[in-house]
Design an enzyme around this catalytic site. Sequence first.
Site, PDB file in Angstrom:
ATOM      1  N   TRP A   1      19.634 -20.411 -45.997  1.00 25.00           N
ATOM      2  CA  TRP A   1      20.838 -19.902 -46.189  1.00 25.00           C
ATOM      3  C   TRP A   1      20.847 -18.510 -45.082  1.00 25.00           C
ATOM      4  CZ3 TRP A   1      20.671 -14.443 -47.882  1.00 25.00           C
ATOM      5  CH2 TRP A   1      22.100 -13.857 -47.819  1.00 25.00           C
TER       6      TRP A   1
ATOM      7  N   GLU B   1      23.190 -23.694 -47.338  1.00 21.67           N
ATOM      8  CA  GLU B   1      23.852 -23.155 -48.543  1.00 21.67           C
ATOM      9  C   GLU B   1      24.919 -22.052 -47.964  1.00 21.67           C
ATOM     10  OE1 GLU B   1      21.077 -20.351 -50.597  1.00 21.67           O
ATOM     11  OE2 GLU B   1      22.522 -19.974 -52.128  1.00 21.67           O
TER      12      GLU B   1
ATOM     13  N   LYS C   1      28.301 -19.414 -48.508  1.00 19.43           N
ATOM     14  CA  LYS C   1      28.503 -18.004 -49.525  1.00 19.43           C
ATOM     15  C   LYS C   1      30.141 -17.773 -49.085  1.00 19.43           C
ATOM     16  CE  LYS C   1      26.285 -13.904 -51.054  1.00 19.43           C
ATOM     17  NZ  LYS C   1      24.862 -13.256 -51.214  1.00 19.43           N
TER      18      LYS C   1
ATOM     19  N   ASP D   1      25.520 -22.808 -54.686  1.00 18.46           N
ATOM     20  CA  ASP D   1      24.824 -21.627 -55.514  1.00 18.46           C
ATOM     21  C   ASP D   1      26.213 -21.365 -56.413  1.00 18.46           C
ATOM     22  OD1 ASP D   1      24.564 -18.643 -56.401  1.00 18.46           O
ATOM     23  OD2 ASP D   1      22.887 -18.906 -55.145  1.00 18.46           O
TER      24      ASP D   1
ATOM     25  N   HIS E   1      28.257 -18.047 -55.643  1.00 18.66           N
ATOM     26  CA  HIS E   1      28.708 -17.934 -54.252  1.00 18.66           C
ATOM     27  C   HIS E   1      30.418 -18.508 -53.994  1.00 18.66           C
ATOM     28  CE1 HIS E   1      24.561 -17.763 -52.033  1.00 18.66           C
ATOM     29  NE2 HIS E   1      24.966 -16.851 -52.955  1.00 18.66           N
TER      30      HIS E   1
ATOM     31  N   HIS F   1      21.554 -24.168 -56.665  1.00 16.42           N
ATOM     32  CA  HIS F   1      20.993 -22.679 -56.804  1.00 16.42           C
ATOM     33  C   HIS F   1      21.827 -22.334 -58.242  1.00 16.42           C
ATOM     34  CE1 HIS F   1      19.186 -20.776 -53.122  1.00 16.42           C
ATOM     35  NE2 HIS F   1      18.446 -22.183 -53.579  1.00 16.42           N
TER      36      HIS F   1
ATOM     37  N   ASP G   1      28.397  -9.521 -58.172  1.00 14.13           N
ATOM     38  CA  ASP G   1      27.027  -9.876 -58.148  1.00 14.13           C
ATOM     39  C   ASP G   1      26.758 -11.315 -58.422  1.00 14.13           C
ATOM     40  OD1 ASP G   1      24.187  -9.586 -57.547  1.00 14.13           O
ATOM     41  OD2 ASP G   1      24.071 -10.048 -59.981  1.00 14.13           O
TER      42      ASP G   1
ATOM     43  N   ASP H   1      23.801 -12.945 -58.941  1.00 13.21           N
ATOM     44  CA  ASP H   1      22.490 -13.249 -59.349  1.00 13.21           C
ATOM     45  C   ASP H   1      22.047 -12.755 -60.429  1.00 13.21           C
ATOM     46  OD1 ASP H   1      21.739 -14.603 -56.456  1.00 13.21           O
ATOM     47  OD2 ASP H   1      22.323 -12.564 -55.729  1.00 13.21           O
TER      48      ASP H   1
ATOM     49  N   ASP I   1      18.354 -19.464 -58.760  1.00 13.90           N
ATOM     50  CA  ASP I   1      18.309 -18.310 -57.828  1.00 13.90           C
ATOM     51  C   ASP I   1      18.931 -17.064 -58.432  1.00 13.90           C
ATOM     52  OD1 ASP I   1      18.325 -16.745 -55.808  1.00 13.90           O
ATOM     53  OD2 ASP I   1      20.020 -17.809 -54.620  1.00 13.90           O
TER      54      ASP I   1
END
Length: 421
Positions: free
Chosen positions: A187, A228, A230, A261, A264, A288, A296, A298, A328
């Site tokens: 990433w 990965e 985003k 992810d 993302h 992920h 956010d 995560d 993640d």
Amino acid sequence: MNGDQVKKGYEKAKDQYASLGVDVTQAIERLDKLSISIHCWQADDVSGFENPNGELTGGIQATGNYPGKARTIEELKADLEKVISLIPGKHRISLHATYGDFGGKFVDRDKIEPKHFQSWIDWAKEKGVKLDFNSTFFSHNKANSGYTLSDFDPEIRRFWKEHLRRCREIAAEIGRQQGDPCIHNIWIPDGEKDKTVSRYEHRRLLQESLDEVLTEKISTDYLKDTIECKLFGIGSESYVVGSHEFYMGYAVKNNMLLTLDAGHFHPTETISDKLSSILLFVPEVTLHVSRPERWDSDHVVILNDELMAIAQEIVRSGHMDRVHVGLDYFDASINRIGAYVVGIRSAQKAMLQALLEPTNKLREFEKEDKRFERLAYLEELKAMPWNTLYNYYCLQQDAPVGDAYIKEIQEYEKQITSKRV
Ligand code: RNT
Ligand code: ZN
């Protein structure tokens, strides 16, 4: 809940599922094969061990200052061991390149070697876990322009290509020693806060840099590279070089793994619906699993609709063996061990529910155009006693049953993490 109660519950649940044509033994066996790749960075807020006061940069941020974060490799290992003891199954640990055993010396990213990870490899072997790896393109002064592999400056690109090369070597060595391919996640945070004019140029440079390093062939018996994407990060709101289109195209063109992810994409865009497409075009997918909340990406994983949908899509696709489930997230505002355990157990619960689905029955309804019946069963399934079966699985595996893990985490906090000041 004692063992006898759990066993009684299991027998009853078994019959209930049998009446739907579902074999619970098989579902639990399949769940047991799910090795979740546990990210090492929840334990220390993505700090790593490169230098004592490393600052987290590159579009990601850990917020909160709950006491007890792991400050050394020993503490991190101890925390991970605690986590592993509180969940059933055999899992993997995913390391970042900044988590090497550098012996108190500063080793720059273009100088890291397999020997810096030997103590992790030995530890993993001893604990019976496998390792995955991540190159680290953030939290470094050579990423200050906002770009790494796609920077205009050839010297900056050279530095990061060397990092990537070395990460592949390290991951391959891990794979070799553990007798199982190490998944190496790439990433890169490259991007900008505001209107960027040279979008094509940076993407062309990223492609060129990746090509240069990834064409150095290493057997997939040892190493599997995965890329990965985003959509945006903090400070890269307007432009991220490694977008979904970029990596989707790159992975398909080069027949390699793609990482999705959950945090993302656009706020209402989900990864669950992408799986059945992507599995048609790339050999394997890495996830992920995370939880987006507004900006956010995560937050701690919980048993929500999207997690369920991801699990269902993995199982329904019939390609569980081609999907690597990794986690993640990093929350620095609550007990970090607790954050781990809640997320991992929720991921397992989602998968178990998906494995307990009478999918053939639902497919029959679809073929007969009985869409009310399909909807009704999907709703009924939510209230089936799947959690009883999760408890039984925990009991089988000697992991805490029900809410028993909470006390253990409180005790660990009292004895260990609260003393870290
Ligand atoms: C960042 C990416 C990336 C990181 C880890 C630490 O948005 O999701 O995977 O979270 O590499
Ligand atoms: Zn991620």
